[in-house]
Design an enzyme around this catalytic site. Structure first.
Site, PDB file in Angstrom:
ATOM      1  N   HIS A  35       0.828  -1.207   0.000  1.00 35.69           N
ATOM      2  CA  HIS A  35       0.000   0.000   0.000  1.00 35.69           C
ATOM      3  C   HIS A  35       0.863   1.258   0.000  1.00 35.69           C
ATOM      4  CE1 HIS A  35      -3.491   2.562   1.285  1.00 35.69           C
ATOM      5  NE2 HIS A  35      -2.503   3.265   1.819  1.00 35.69           N
ATOM      6  N   GLU A  36       1.774   1.349   0.952  1.00 33.10           N
ATOM      7  CA  GLU A  36       2.592   2.556   1.059  1.00 33.10           C
ATOM      8  C   GLU A  36       3.462   2.744  -0.173  1.00 33.10           C
ATOM      9  OE1 GLU A  36       1.994   4.812   3.126  1.00 33.10           O
ATOM     10  OE2 GLU A  36       0.619   3.593   4.317  1.00 33.10           O
ATOM     11  N   HIS A  50       1.751   4.751  -2.743  1.00 29.46           N
ATOM     12  CA  HIS A  50       1.948   6.194  -2.564  1.00 29.46           C
ATOM     13  C   HIS A  50       3.303   6.619  -3.124  1.00 29.46           C
ATOM     14  CE1 HIS A  50      -1.583   7.093  -0.199  1.00 29.46           C
ATOM     15  NE2 HIS A  50      -1.251   6.273   0.781  1.00 29.46           N
ATOM     16  N   HIS A  66       3.239   6.956  -6.783  1.00 27.15           N
ATOM     17  CA  HIS A  66       2.520   8.181  -7.135  1.00 27.15           C
ATOM     18  C   HIS A  66       3.464   9.378  -7.094  1.00 27.15           C
ATOM     19  CE1 HIS A  66      -1.718  10.226  -6.669  1.00 27.15           C
ATOM     20  NE2 HIS A  66      -1.146  10.518  -7.813  1.00 27.15           N
TER      21      HIS A  66
END
Length: 722
Positions: free
Chosen positions: A505-506, A509, A512
């Site tokens: 998940h991280e 980021h 991104h």
């Protein structure tokens, strides 16, 4: 959303802090003025590759002088723009503001990131001192009448300026930022707004520091090994060592994590010990003493409501949501109301299954919140013949990271990772990788900070030290943080399945941030609406269980044997298991957030705990065995972080995520062309395009909620086919 200008100054102020770290100044040291001016590493851009921060040169005493100089320089730059005798142009006003404040950006990026990742008393002191001053500095810019008139003049001429799409959007966003900040208010109202913002900055900092200090002060002490029955020998040894280091030799100490539920509750067989641990967790910030947050919360809520009314909104939530993809409180309330009844009904069915086991064992008690995790695991084992602890030997941290997270990024985007040991870090546990693109060109630096420590705030997050933009020609330096317990020296770090998915998940980021391809700092990386920012990271979680990826990293840390397919099948079979609990605890926290922030200034209660209970009752989620994921007094996301009136964002983003996962599956999954499409249409665009338009550019249509309902177990998957 605030402007990049505002974010650089104020958003980082809201980071929850961790406890006191090892790098404190000598007693009596003046942290504001000890380093020679020429030695301050923030006064010029870093000479390291990609302007990577020179952590080895940064000292606590550098921060305050750098903030002082940074604000002074920035103030002079803004005054020159606002006071210019030249007619406003896009270049001399908007671009000039984007260029301004470089010293302040450099010190803010490092300081506020370390305030979350590796704080100490000196950093906390500077943070408390600077919070109201930075708020005032920000207000002095966004409430500058002459500056706003220049922005307004350009905004009104925007159709005649011949701007490209990103430049036009930048102008429009600056105008929105100024208006939402109060630029159109009277001078008297501006003065009131400045006072509110200053007090809020101090209170939010105080809340965050209280949460971290309370976590450390609330560590639970046990007298005997018997109380910790069910925990592994390694966990008991770690608890013994923690107690010894705290001066309680012969006892056992368990530190609390930031959520209401605590991981050891799953395995602890002693019910009284479970209750003791749970009680310590849920009472944080409301048990009296210097770290009590009840009055702080009430004041924060009131001030936010007063500010919203001053700006022309009925409440703080209405103000926040207008600039999010949700846009209205009605839209958020509608989503939460649709999900809550089915989630609670699921949770009640799950509770009934656990009560059957309690009764069969002759327990003689009703299921309580401190029992849930323990008996949920028993139900899981009985139903699926599955023991979650059996997974951990296959999830060694480095394997998960290099052969899982990095491998998926290579297959999907062509990225390669080379560990760099020549670059300085702020803590020995931090690792650094150089990231190169598919064509071999340098893309970014990635920092991994995975272990828990007293100087680190709870949870997991991503941050940027340097953001990509073509205006300055900079490339990204980004970091991921988790709070995985560090094993004893020489022992492997074996992760839970939740920690594995969090790592994926991280890194979503991080992608991104690393893929950002924009001209202006205002739009770089994750600079998107709060209820959109979690979406790309949630999509990246899908690769944790993608067969090709899982086979590459899930190998036994001792033998190298791949995880048995039977165990994988059980993991996949249990994906909707306990989703009633997971969804209910999340929705409860989201509803608390909205309940507080949909109040007018005259409606704010004195007793925030009683208000919390009534809000949960009114929403139909007051199910005692499933308390909110965060209670009010330690809800850092909304009272000291950037999620005020925005905690719903995770489920809002998950609608987009679940629909996007279906797209990947429909188009062949882990393929370069799929990754390139996601990168080109969405990940690289940052905030330069309307968020929902980015989704449409990627997906080809508006989002649909059905995939989320199936994932969360709120409908059966056959409904998706009808």
């Amino acid at each position: 959303m605030k402007s990049r200008l505002a974010l650089a100054l104020t958003a980082a102020l809201t980071l929850p802090l961790a406890g006191c770290g090892p790098s404190e100044p000598p007693a009596g040291a003046d942290t504001a003025a000890t380093a020679p001016t020429e030695a301050n590493p923030f006064f010029a851009a870093s000479t390291l590759p990609l302007q990577y921060p020179p952590f080895d040169r940064i000292r606590d005493e550098h921060y305050a002088p750098a903030f002082e100089r940074g604000m002074s320089e920035h103030r002079a730059e803004i005054e020159a723009i606002a006071g210019s005798s030249e007619a406003p142009t896009f270049e001399n006003t908007i671009v000039a503001m984007e260029r301004a404040g470089q010293t302040l950006r450099r010190v803010s990026a490092v300081f506020f990131n370390l305030a979350g990742a590796h704080t100490n008393e000196a950093i906390q002191k500077v943070q408390a001192e600077m919070a109201p001053r930075l708020s005032a500095h920000n207000d002095a810019i966004l409430l500058n009448g002459a500056l706003y008139e220049r922005v307004k003049a350009l905004y009104e001429q925007r159709d005649q300026l011949g701007l490209d799409a990103e430049s036009r959007r930048l102008l429009e966003r600056y105008h929105t930022d100024f208006v939402r900040a109060g630029a159109q208010l009277s001078e008297a109202d501006k003065a009131q707004l400045k006072a509110i913002n200053s007090e809020l900055a101090s209170l939010q900092t105080r809340f965050g520091q209280n949460v971290l200090r309370e976590v450390n002060a609330s560590a639970v002490l046990f007298d005997s090994r018997e109380e910790l029955a069910g925990l592994s020998e390694a966990e008991i040894a770690a608890a013994s060592k923690a107690a010894e280091e705290a001066g309680h030799e012969g006892k056992f100490q368990i530190a609390l994590q930031n959520t209401t539920g605590q991981p050891p509750l799953t395995d602890m067989t002693n019910r009284d010990a479970r209750q003791k641990l749970f009680a310590a967790s849920i009472m944080r910030g409301s048990r009296g003493g210097e770290y009590d947050n009840r009055e702080v919360v009430a004041r924060i809520v009131k001030l936010r409501a007063e500010r919203a009314r001053l700006l022309g909104y009925p409440n703080h939530a209405a103000y926040v949501l207008e600039d999010a993809t949700a846009q209205t409180t009605a839209a958020v309330n509608d989503l939460l109301a649709k999900l809550a009844p089915a989630a609670v009904a699921n949770a009640r069915r799950e509770a009934a299954d656990m009560q059957k086991i309690i009764d069969a064992e002759g327990g003689g008690f009703e299921l309580a919140a401190w029992d849930w995790q323990h008996y949920a695991e028993k139900v899981r084992q009985a139903r699926y013949d599955f023991d979650a602890s059996a997974l951990r030997p296959y999830f060694e941290l480095n394997n998960v990271l290099v052969n899982g997270v990095f491998y998926a990024a290579n297959r999907l985007y062509g990225l390669n990772f080379t560990e760099r040991t020549d670059l300085p870090t702020y803590h020995p546990d931090v690792r650094v990788w150089e990231v190169t693109d598919a064509d071999g060109s340098q893309l970014a630096f990635f920092l991994g900070d995975f272990y828990a420590r007293p100087s680190k705030r709870g949870g997991a997050w991503m941050n940027s030290y340097v953001q990509q933009n073509r205006l300055f020609g900079t490339k990204p330096v980004v970091a991921n943080h988790q709070n995985i317990p560090k094993p004893p020296e020489g022992e492997p770090t074996l992760m839970t399945f939740d920690e594995v998915t969090t790592m994926f998940h991280e890194f979503g980021h991080a992608l991104h941030g690393m893929f950002s391809d924009v001209t202006y700092p205002r739009f770089a990386g994750t600079s998107v609406p709060r209820d959109f920012v979690e979406y790309p990271s949630q999509v990246n979680e899908m690769w944790a269980t993608w067969p090709e990826v899982l086979a590459n990293y899930a190998r036994h840390y001792q033998t190298g044997e791949p995880i048995p397919q039977a165990l994988v099948d059980k993991v996949l079979a249990t994906e909707t298991f306990n989703q009633g609990h997971a969804t209910t605890e999340y929705l409860a926290a989201s509803l608390i957030d909205q309940a507080f922030h949909q109040l007018g200034p005259d409606q704010v209660p004195d007793d925030v705990i009683a208000f919390e209970a009534e809000a949960l009752k009114q929403a139909g989620v007051d199910f005692a065995p499933v308390p909110p994921r965060y209670r009010t007094t330690y809800f850092s996301h909304v009272f000291s972080g950037g999620y005020s009136a925005g905690y719903y964002s995770y489920i809002w983003s998950e609608v987009l995520d679940a629909d996007s996962v279906e797209w990947f599956k429909e188009n062949g999954g882990l393929k370069r062309e799929n990754g390139d499409h996601f990168r080109r249409t969405l990940l690289s665009r940052g905030g330069s395009v309307d968020a929902m338009q980015l989704f449409r550019d990627f997906r080809g249509r508006d989002p649909q909620i059905q995939p989320l309902l199936v994932r969360r177990g709120l409908v059966d998957d056959t409904a998706q086919q009808r």
